[in-house]
Design a protein around this motif. Structure first.
Motif, PDB file in Angstrom:
ATOM      1  N   PRO A 270       0.840  -1.206   0.000  1.00 53.04           N
ATOM      2  CA  PRO A 270       0.000   0.000   0.000  1.00 53.04           C
ATOM      3  C   PRO A 270       0.873   1.253   0.000  1.00 53.04           C
ATOM      4  CG  PRO A 270      -0.043  -1.071   2.157  1.00 53.04           C
ATOM      5  CD  PRO A 270       0.723  -1.985   1.241  1.00 53.04           C
ATOM      6  N   LEU A 271       0.390   2.297  -0.650  1.00 53.11           N
ATOM      7  CA  LEU A 271       1.130   3.558  -0.636  1.00 53.11           C
ATOM      8  C   LEU A 271       1.093   4.162   0.769  1.00 53.11           C
ATOM      9  CD1 LEU A 271      -0.226   5.270  -3.897  1.00 53.11           C
ATOM     10  CD2 LEU A 271       1.895   3.991  -3.604  1.00 53.11           C
ATOM     11  N   GLN A 275       2.712   9.451   0.103  1.00 57.96           N
ATOM     12  CA  GLN A 275       2.724   9.117  -1.335  1.00 57.96           C
ATOM     13  C   GLN A 275       1.354   9.402  -1.955  1.00 57.96           C
ATOM     14  OE1 GLN A 275       4.206   5.091  -0.789  1.00 57.96           O
ATOM     15  NE2 GLN A 275       6.058   5.524  -1.988  1.00 57.96           N
ATOM     16  N   ASP A 299      12.994  12.419   1.641  1.00 62.38           N
ATOM     17  CA  ASP A 299      14.229  11.860   2.165  1.00 62.38           C
ATOM     18  C   ASP A 299      14.574  10.560   1.436  1.00 62.38           C
ATOM     19  OD1 ASP A 299      16.402  11.814   3.780  1.00 62.38           O
ATOM     20  OD2 ASP A 299      15.258  12.051   5.634  1.00 62.38           O
ATOM     21  N   VAL A 300      15.825  10.145   1.539  1.00 62.93           N
ATOM     22  CA  VAL A 300      16.226   8.871   0.942  1.00 62.93           C
ATOM     23  C   VAL A 300      15.329   7.760   1.468  1.00 62.93           C
ATOM     24  CG1 VAL A 300      18.612   8.925   0.171  1.00 62.93           C
ATOM     25  CG2 VAL A 300      18.112   9.041   2.598  1.00 62.93           C
ATOM     26  N   GLY A 301      14.862   6.934   0.555  1.00 58.04           N
ATOM     27  CA  GLY A 301      14.055   5.790   0.967  1.00 58.04           C
ATOM     28  C   GLY A 301      12.591   6.099   1.190  1.00 58.04           C
ATOM     29  N   SER A 302      12.168   7.325   0.890  1.00 56.68           N
ATOM     30  CA  SER A 302      10.770   7.676   1.149  1.00 56.68           C
ATOM     31  C   SER A 302       9.835   7.165   0.053  1.00 56.68           C
ATOM     32  CB  SER A 302      10.617   9.184   1.318  1.00 56.68           C
ATOM     33  OG  SER A 302      11.028   9.856   0.152  1.00 56.68           O
ATOM     34  N   GLY A 303      10.406   6.630  -1.027  1.00 56.17           N
ATOM     35  CA  GLY A 303       9.580   6.028  -2.062  1.00 56.17           C
ATOM     36  C   GLY A 303       9.145   6.989  -3.156  1.00 56.17           C
ATOM     37  N   THR A 305      10.420   6.982  -6.224  1.00 55.17           N
ATOM     38  CA  THR A 305      10.384   6.307  -7.519  1.00 55.17           C
ATOM     39  C   THR A 305       8.983   5.808  -7.847  1.00 55.17           C
ATOM     40  OG1 THR A 305      12.565   5.499  -6.909  1.00 55.17           O
ATOM     41  CG2 THR A 305      11.620   4.635  -8.933  1.00 55.17           C
ATOM     42  N   LEU A 306       8.347   5.220  -6.860  1.00 56.11           N
ATOM     43  CA  LEU A 306       7.023   4.665  -7.088  1.00 56.11           C
ATOM     44  C   LEU A 306       6.042   5.758  -7.523  1.00 56.11           C
ATOM     45  CD1 LEU A 306       5.241   2.204  -6.999  1.00 56.11           C
ATOM     46  CD2 LEU A 306       4.856   2.606  -4.568  1.00 56.11           C
ATOM     47  N   ARG A 454      10.367   0.613   8.838  1.00 53.58           N
ATOM     48  CA  ARG A 454      11.791   0.978   8.810  1.00 53.58           C
ATOM     49  C   ARG A 454      12.272   1.230  10.229  1.00 53.58           C
ATOM     50  NH1 ARG A 454      12.368   3.293   3.595  1.00 53.58           N
ATOM     51  NH2 ARG A 454      11.623   1.625   2.264  1.00 53.58           N
ATOM     52  N   ARG A 587      17.111  -0.224   4.402  1.00 54.02           N
ATOM     53  CA  ARG A 587      16.063  -0.299   3.385  1.00 54.02           C
ATOM     54  C   ARG A 587      15.261  -1.587   3.493  1.00 54.02           C
ATOM     55  NH1 ARG A 587      16.747   2.686  -1.766  1.00 54.02           N
ATOM     56  NH2 ARG A 587      17.167   4.689  -0.853  1.00 54.02           N
TER      57      ARG A 587
HETATM   58  P1  ADP Z   1      13.816   7.171  -2.809  1.00 46.49           P
HETATM   59  O1  ADP Z   1      12.768   8.112  -2.355  1.00 46.49           O
HETATM   60  O2  ADP Z   1      15.062   7.301  -2.002  1.00 46.49           O
HETATM   61  O3  ADP Z   1      14.062   7.232  -4.283  1.00 46.49           O
HETATM   62  P2  ADP Z   1      12.875   4.567  -3.423  1.00 46.49           P
HETATM   63  O4  ADP Z   1      11.836   5.025  -4.351  1.00 46.49           O
HETATM   64  O5  ADP Z   1      14.108   3.980  -3.981  1.00 46.49           O
HETATM   65  O6  ADP Z   1      13.253   5.742  -2.436  1.00 46.49           O
HETATM   66  O7  ADP Z   1      12.199   3.560  -2.395  1.00 46.49           O
HETATM   67  C1  ADP Z   1      12.941   2.966  -1.389  1.00 46.49           C
HETATM   68  C2  ADP Z   1      12.419   1.574  -1.113  1.00 46.49           C
HETATM   69  O8  ADP Z   1      11.141   1.646  -0.491  1.00 46.49           O
HETATM   70  C3  ADP Z   1      12.254   0.739  -2.355  1.00 46.49           C
HETATM   71  O9  ADP Z   1      12.735  -0.532  -2.067  1.00 46.49           O
HETATM   72  C4  ADP Z   1      10.756   0.725  -2.575  1.00 46.49           C
HETATM   73  O10 ADP Z   1      10.340  -0.443  -3.221  1.00 46.49           O
HETATM   74  C5  ADP Z   1      10.215   0.794  -1.171  1.00 46.49           C
HETATM   75  N1  ADP Z   1       8.890   1.424  -1.052  1.00 46.49           N
HETATM   76  C6  ADP Z   1       8.434   2.483  -1.742  1.00 46.49           C
HETATM   77  N2  ADP Z   1       7.186   2.801  -1.362  1.00 46.49           N
HETATM   78  C7  ADP Z   1       6.821   1.898  -0.417  1.00 46.49           C
HETATM   79  C8  ADP Z   1       5.634   1.686   0.361  1.00 46.49           C
HETATM   80  N3  ADP Z   1       4.563   2.461   0.226  1.00 46.49           N
HETATM   81  N4  ADP Z   1       5.641   0.668   1.238  1.00 46.49           N
HETATM   82  C9  ADP Z   1       6.730  -0.117   1.377  1.00 46.49           C
HETATM   83  N5  ADP Z   1       7.866   0.005   0.680  1.00 46.49           N
HETATM   84  C10 ADP Z   1       7.933   1.028  -0.211  1.00 46.49           C
END
Ligand code: ADP
Ligand code: MG
Length: 702
Positions: A270-271, A275, A299-303, A305-306, A454, A587
């Motif tokens: 889930p988002l 997000q 921040d780094v790892g905040s998702g 890309t999705l 996390r 991560r």
């Molecule tokens: P960044 O913002 O640093 O670019 P990423 O997009 O690489 O972060 O996402 C970091 C990690 O978190 C990836 O492994 C991604 O699959 C995971 N992720 C993204 N959104 C979620 C979410 N809603 N729930 C769980 N994991 C997520």
């Protein structure tokens, strides 16, 4: 004829020699330039300090008392004059290495003196080196200036003794020549009234010839406000312009089919709330028919890309192509891979284009982009090349956008007849005040939440002598099946030595982990892309447990099984870089660690930085501290922005409230009067032209 623009040379008290110095060293050509050359602080000579309160004095101070002893020590070039001075509350040592004979002859016993200088505290003994001294009776016989401006200097102006006193006499001469009412106000009266600002004339007089500090701070406030106001006004106009003039592709919700398919059947988790919020902000933009120009900060790892992928799916749903540009090859590859995985089973054709893409593949990609069979393309700078032509690109996403120059980014927008929508992302959190300036004309979305589960990364600082502890932790984590990064600094200036350290570090790790089942790889920028790629693959697949690398891994690399980040010579990295590196671990579901290895010689500054890292995991908080430590000019991304962010008085790190005020007024004005056509705003239109026509190119920055 206005005297303001008279050549500085003809101002009484200047003359050709000094004029030359003013022009070449300080860019002061006219009287107007001179009066706008401002002191950045003041020496307070309004009072005498007592020696007993000097230990805490930060700036130069003035004391009054008598000499107790004086003596020339040493011989020849090493000779110096040392004197003891007292005011009855304590003693201080005064030292001269130069001009000591003359000073020695000046000092008489039993006579009161005024001494002025900067105090240092050497093992509890107070000292002033090269203070100014003057007999108290003489001091009383000339008019006093309580506050003396400290002006910017250069080596040459210091040599020529162009000090605060000299500047002040030139300023007095300038104001005499200008006379009353010679300085034209630059802000509309309604702003002066609303913000209770002194007018320009009295502001400048106060700054150069102050009589009390309260007045000075009001005058400084006005200058800071004005500096920030013009910039915000130009940003407000830019934003307004792009809203008015750039038509945007309109995406329609009823065209969606891939997006719901992805949501229903493929979304792996889930988002987060953040997000979802950012997605709806993007959606609103894309459906509005106006051009989107949006920054995602997270921040780094905040998702991030999705979120980008969801926006890209909307573009494809609406019949447009879309691209994602990343600053490094590794990052582009990783993005391509994770997007391919995310969208597996969804009919979207994704291509990857980087510097190492073969000629043949390039040809195929070029064709696919032109005939529209490629829907999404991920790549590096290679995407900017002229031969990359799209059939119909509707959305450009740029990751780590501060790594790209303004001109580079602008090249992407040119790849369709109507400007594609723009989504830029940054994982380098920047302080809010700086964001309001650098990205002042963008809409900003913030992902301020990490995906659930996390665990905060445990950070520790170790000295070289404690290296065994680091090995112990590594061993324990590897035994649990985890992976480890070890990062070395590598900068151009010390490339050879750095490279040697990296190589040695690699060899040491191999020695420390000799077991055949443990594999260590090395990755650095000098390797051929194919080699680098192969090494990265070994690490990503878990075949290798330890990666020794330079900062090539800084941005975006995602290996959730990695739980330890060791940063060698950590004191050589900036806070934001350290934060980026630390973001490579933590991560996955496991507790992660960041070890900051510090050399045994550590500066105060380095100590503060590393300690801050140990105590703080919040990227935005770190960014604020980074800006305070280094000043805004050194924060990543500010150089490339091309915006004037260094001011005479305003400071983005400290003047947050003034920025808020200036911004809210500037944006309000442009909202009411977008083209500054009202009579009362004519002065603003004129002022903007004077200020920015040459400095900022009015091309959209993003
Ligand atoms: P960044 O913002 O640093 O670019 P990423 O997009 O690489 O972060 O996402 C970091 C990690 O978190 C990836 O492994 C991604 O699959 C995971 N992720 C993204 N959104 C979620 C979410 N809603 N729930 C769980 N994991 C997520
Ligand atoms: Mg990322």
């Amino acid at each position: 004829m206005n005297v303001l623009y008279d050549d500085i040379q003809f101002l009484p008290g200047v003359g050709p020699k000094r004029a030359d110095l003013l022009k070449t060293e300080l860019q002061i050509f006219t009287i107007n330039d001179l009066i706008n050359f401002l002191p950045f602080r003041y020496i307070d000579r309004s009072k005498f300090y007592s020696i007993s309160e000097l230990a805490s004095a930060q700036t130069a101070v003035q004391i009054k008392g008598r000499f107790l002893t004086k003596q020339i020590n040493g011989v020849g070039a090493k000779a110096y004059l040392k004197a003891t001075f007292t005011d009855g509350t304590g003693r201080i040592e005064l030292t001269w290495f130069k001009g000591m004979k003359w000073v020695n002859s000046m000092i008489k016993p039993g006579v009161d003196y005024v001494v002025f200088g900067k105090v240092s505290d050497f093992h509890g003994i107070l000292n002033m080196t090269h203070p100014e001294i003057e007999e108290f009776s003489k001091f009383c016989n000339h008019p006093q200036q309580d506050f003396i401006g400290v002006y910017p200097t250069t080596e040459k102006t210091r040599k020529a003794n162009l000090n605060g006193k000299v500047m002040r006499s030139m300023m007095e001469s300038a104001f005499n020549k200008i006379g009353l009412n010679g300085i034209v106000e630059t802000l509309p009266k309604y702003i002066l009234d609303e913000c209770q600002l002194p007018n320009l004339e009295s502001t400048l007089r106060t700054l150069h010839m102050p009589s009390n500090l309260n007045q000075v701070s009001k005058a400084q406030f006005r200058i800071k406000f004005e500096e920030l106001f013009w910039l915000q006004l130009s940003l407000a106009i830019r934003k307004q312009n792009s809203k008015e003039n750039i038509k945007g592709f309109q995406f329609f919700r009823n065209n969606d089919n891939l997006l719901p398919l992805f949501y229903k059947e493929h979304l792996p988790f889930p988002l987060t709330k953040a997000q979802i919020r950012v997605m709806s902000e993007i959606r609103k933009d894309l459906e509005s028919g106006k051009h989107m120009n949006r920054l995602i900060q997270g921040d780094v790892g905040s998702g991030k890309t999705l979120v980008a992928v969801l926006a890209m799916l909307m573009a494809v749903d609406n019949g447009f192509q879309t691209c994602l540009m990343a600053p490094t090859e590794i990052l582009a590859q990783q993005h391509a891979k994770s997007i391919q995985e995310l969208l597996a089973g969804i009919p979207v054709n994704i291509a990857l284009l980087t510097g190492s893409t073969s000629k043949k593949a390039r040809q195929e990609i070029a064709e696919g982009l032109q005939n529209g069979t490629i829907h999404m393309i991920v790549g590096t700078h290679a995407l900017l090349e002229d031969n990359v032509q799209f059939r119909n690109i509707g959305l450009c996403v740029i990751d780590e956008q501060h790594r790209f120059g303004v001109a580079q980014r602008a090249k992407l927008w040119g790849k369709n007849t109507t400007q594609p929508h723009v989504l830029v992302m940054t994982a380098t959190p920047i302080p809010r005040t700086l964001a309001m300036t650098l990205y002042g004309d963008l809409d900003v979305s913030v992902i301020d939440e990490l995906p659930p589960g996390r665990k905060p990364i445990r950070t520790a600082m170790l000295r070289d002598s404690q290296r065994q502890k680091m090995y112990d932790l590594m061993r324990e984590q590897i035994a649990q099946g985890r992976q480890i990064y070890i990062v070395y600094p590598l900068i151009q200036e010390s490339e050879r030595v750095d490279f040697k350290n990296l190589e040695e570090g690699y060899q040491n790790i191999i020695k420390a982990f000799p077991e055949p089942q443990y594999k260590t790889i090395i990755v650095h920028g000098k390797m051929k892309p194919a080699e680098k790629d192969e090494a990265m693959k070994k690490f990503a697949s878990g075949e290798a447990q330890i990666m020794v690398a330079t900062t090539v891994i800084e941005v975006g690399v995602n290996v959730p099984n990695a739980t330890v980040m060791v940063i060698e010579s950590a004191e050589r990295f900036g806070l934001s870089q350290l934060h980026q590196l630390r973001g490579r671990v933590g991560r996955g579901a496991d507790l992660s660690f960041c070890i900051l290895m510090a050399g045994n010689k550590l500066s105060q500054d380095g100590q503060t930085r590393l300690q801050t890292m140990v105590e703080t995991t919040d990227g935005f908080q770190l960014a604020e501290i980074d800006m305070k430590l280094r000043g805004p000019g050194d924060i990543e991304g500010t150089q490339q922005s091309g915006l004037p962010i260094s001011f005479k008085l305003a400071n983005l790190a400290k003047d947050g409230q003034i920025i808020n005020l200036a911004r809210s007024i500037a944006f309000r004005i442009i909202e009411k009067d977008p083209h500054l056509l009202n009579q009362e705003n004519y002065i603003l239109q004129k002022g903007l032209k004077e200020r920015y026509n040459q400095q900022i190119s009015w091309r959209d920055i993003s």
